[in-house]
Write a protein that holds these residues in place. Sequence first.
Motif, PDB file in Angstrom:
ATOM      1  N   TRP A 140      -7.876  15.534  34.170  1.00 49.57           N
ATOM      2  CA  TRP A 140      -8.078  15.570  35.624  1.00 49.57           C
ATOM      3  C   TRP A 140      -9.461  16.091  36.005  1.00 49.57           C
ATOM      4  CZ3 TRP A 140      -4.846  13.081  38.700  1.00 49.57           C
ATOM      5  CH2 TRP A 140      -3.582  12.785  38.210  1.00 49.57           C
ATOM      6  N   ASP A 141     -10.212  16.605  35.017  1.00 50.75           N
ATOM      7  CA  ASP A 141     -11.604  16.986  35.280  1.00 50.75           C
ATOM      8  C   ASP A 141     -12.523  15.776  35.321  1.00 50.75           C
ATOM      9  OD1 ASP A 141     -10.778  19.596  35.273  1.00 50.75           O
ATOM     10  OD2 ASP A 141     -11.332  19.945  33.174  1.00 50.75           O
ATOM     11  N   CYS A 199     -14.296  10.120  28.460  1.00 47.91           N
ATOM     12  CA  CYS A 199     -12.883   9.872  28.766  1.00 47.91           C
ATOM     13  C   CYS A 199     -12.071   9.662  27.491  1.00 47.91           C
ATOM     14  CB  CYS A 199     -12.750   8.656  29.680  1.00 47.91           C
ATOM     15  SG  CYS A 199     -13.396   8.909  31.347  1.00 47.91           S
ATOM     16  N   THR A 213     -13.187  17.492  43.251  1.00 50.54           N
ATOM     17  CA  THR A 213     -13.169  17.984  41.867  1.00 50.54           C
ATOM     18  C   THR A 213     -12.291  19.221  41.745  1.00 50.54           C
ATOM     19  OG1 THR A 213     -15.418  17.146  41.561  1.00 50.54           O
ATOM     20  CG2 THR A 213     -14.627  18.767  39.980  1.00 50.54           C
ATOM     21  N   VAL A 239      -3.924  19.896  41.102  1.00 53.35           N
ATOM     22  CA  VAL A 239      -3.136  18.886  40.386  1.00 53.35           C
ATOM     23  C   VAL A 239      -2.860  19.328  38.962  1.00 53.35           C
ATOM     24  CG1 VAL A 239      -3.101  16.499  39.572  1.00 53.35           C
ATOM     25  CG2 VAL A 239      -4.025  17.037  41.836  1.00 53.35           C
ATOM     26  N   SER A 240      -3.931  19.715  38.248  1.00 52.49           N
ATOM     27  CA  SER A 240      -3.781  19.997  36.826  1.00 52.49           C
ATOM     28  C   SER A 240      -3.088  21.332  36.568  1.00 52.49           C
ATOM     29  CB  SER A 240      -5.165  19.984  36.166  1.00 52.49           C
ATOM     30  OG  SER A 240      -5.060  20.328  34.812  1.00 52.49           O
ATOM     31  N   LEU A 278      -8.477  18.232  42.119  1.00 56.82           N
ATOM     32  CA  LEU A 278      -7.901  17.569  40.935  1.00 56.82           C
ATOM     33  C   LEU A 278      -7.771  18.533  39.769  1.00 56.82           C
ATOM     34  CD1 LEU A 278      -9.774  14.128  41.037  1.00 56.82           C
ATOM     35  CD2 LEU A 278      -7.425  14.613  41.717  1.00 56.82           C
ATOM     36  N   ALA A 279      -8.798  19.349  39.539  1.00 54.11           N
ATOM     37  CA  ALA A 279      -8.792  20.222  38.373  1.00 54.11           C
ATOM     38  C   ALA A 279      -7.890  21.437  38.570  1.00 54.11           C
ATOM     39  CB  ALA A 279     -10.216  20.688  38.062  1.00 54.11           C
ATOM     40  N   HIS A 330      -2.160  17.895  29.839  1.00 55.88           N
ATOM     41  CA  HIS A 330      -3.304  16.968  29.907  1.00 55.88           C
ATOM     42  C   HIS A 330      -4.266  17.395  31.028  1.00 55.88           C
ATOM     43  CE1 HIS A 330      -1.539  14.121  27.078  1.00 55.88           C
ATOM     44  NE2 HIS A 330      -0.382  14.290  27.716  1.00 55.88           N
ATOM     45  N   CYS A 331      -4.504  18.713  31.079  1.00 55.39           N
ATOM     46  CA  CYS A 331      -5.272  19.237  32.215  1.00 55.39           C
ATOM     47  C   CYS A 331      -6.707  18.736  32.202  1.00 55.39           C
ATOM     48  CB  CYS A 331      -5.235  20.764  32.201  1.00 55.39           C
ATOM     49  SG  CYS A 331      -5.930  21.530  30.717  1.00 55.39           S
ATOM     50  N   PRO A 365     -12.434  12.588  36.724  1.00 54.68           N
ATOM     51  CA  PRO A 365     -12.828  11.896  37.964  1.00 54.68           C
ATOM     52  C   PRO A 365     -13.861  12.659  38.782  1.00 54.68           C
ATOM     53  CG  PRO A 365     -10.453  11.806  37.684  1.00 54.68           C
ATOM     54  CD  PRO A 365     -10.967  12.757  36.652  1.00 54.68           C
TER      55      PRO A 365
END
Length: 539
Positions: free
Chosen positions: A249-250, A47, A229, A236-237, A232-233, A245-246, A252
């Motif tokens: 999001w990977d 992270c 997954t 969202v991203s 989010l990836a 900031h893609c 989580p």
Amino acid sequence: MRNFLEPHAAQPAIVAPSIADACRGWTQRMPRPFVLILSALTAVVICSVHTLVAAANTVFAAGIGYLCLTLVMFGCASAFWTRARSAKGTLYIRWSFISAAALAASIGYFPSSTQGFLNTIPARQFQTACFNASEALYMLATVLFFAGVARSVVIVDILQALLFTLIRFNLIYSPVTRDHFNVSHLLIGQIMALFLFLVAMVACLGAASRAELSLLRTLSCFLGLRFITFFLANQVSYTWLHFEHCSLWDVPGEALLAGFALYLLYTSHSAEELESAPFRTPSITVRNLMPSFLALVNLILGLFLFRVSFGLAATTISMSLLCYVARTVLLQTQAQQEKSFLESRNEQLEGLAIRDPLTGIGNRRSLAGVYSRLQAAEDGECLSLLLMDIDYFKQANDRHGHLHGDKVLVALARKLESLASSVAGGHCARFGGDEFALLLLNVTPQKAFMLAEELRVLFSAHTFEAENGRVSLSIGIASLNSAHDLPLESLVSHADQALYSAKLLGRNRVEVQPVWKTGIIVEDASALTSNMELQHIAG
């Protein structure tokens, strides 16, 4: 698994453990708190690196994310393989499918990581093939219930999965959607991930065993985390935040999948525990309809494929429908074969239930069935029940052995069969031991007495020796004007009383009970017997 610290003498030969065995043994011997702390520290480092790199170098950060996905999916594949090794039969095949699917996804993510680190040439076709094969294997492991299904049906379902892979490959990697980050590509990927998760959830209703339910629940959790997954990836991203900031999001999704892999590695249930646990009745409808999802998915994806290639879309949809029709026909054929087999087995079991295994004639249950049909008939028929017992059978059995006793029983059974076949509706049965019964229809008491005397004389003529001479036959007769007059138990009781009288009067003789009609004695027993003896002598 064998402990490496056990004495060498316990094994006749040295067998080198495989890498998987060594890794599994190493992870099991490590303290669990240490592994969890190490995993948490690794997650914090990843992270932190993502946070530092994401704003400065998006491509390098994406490479880190894809490398993490590669390692996480490889860990999931290893965890699934540990479950496969402890499974048996069809569950082993399905766990192996899930492990192979996770491994294919891990291999598919690796070129993206090298592209981010080393700026290598994209391998989109290879990656798409890996991801499509992965989803096809997930689908196969979810919807195929191999137990009790013919191989031809399984082959048709595998053809559906191959069609699925072909459609997905041409739909994702085509001149229309060549961009890996195309919105349609990302949306279809998320829809497929959600669809797989929902199908796995529904499939849990069709689990036929605790072990199969454990597989489907584990797969449902994994596919649910996989959908999170992807959402989010991708959504969202890439779609909502436009790559800003893609890589963050990977994290989580990677953390959830990594935790899930650790959970699988450190928790296991033996096959005995899973099978011994109580379980509900599976949904037959779910088990029959789940493979149809393959045809439904191919049909939906084939409609999207029309914008890429009309000919290819029409061909794949036609082949998918043809496979579905062939599967339906094969299942109906299998169902008919199983129905015929069950009917044949039921007939065999029914025959065993009403047949005496030694003599081959009926037993008490078969006689009860015949008598109940007589009682159900509207027109009552006069009948006579001959209940007989072999005299000195025990002595003959003790002196000459059980094989000799069996010959005596079989010989009497053959004579009873011959006599029963000579009278319409006659039925013979062995009550147990050396006691037999013969039911004669439309036979007068006088005729029944004459047949019993002939049977007694014929059987006594056999040279079956006993301790005090030859075996003989004592017979008791009870007659009715109609089967409606008395239940079978009462009729047998009266015939048994006559048999008991024959035994008391010296054996090797026939005794008759009175004729009954609605509970009223029609003739006196002693007088009836005397008259019949006189008639038999005169005849």
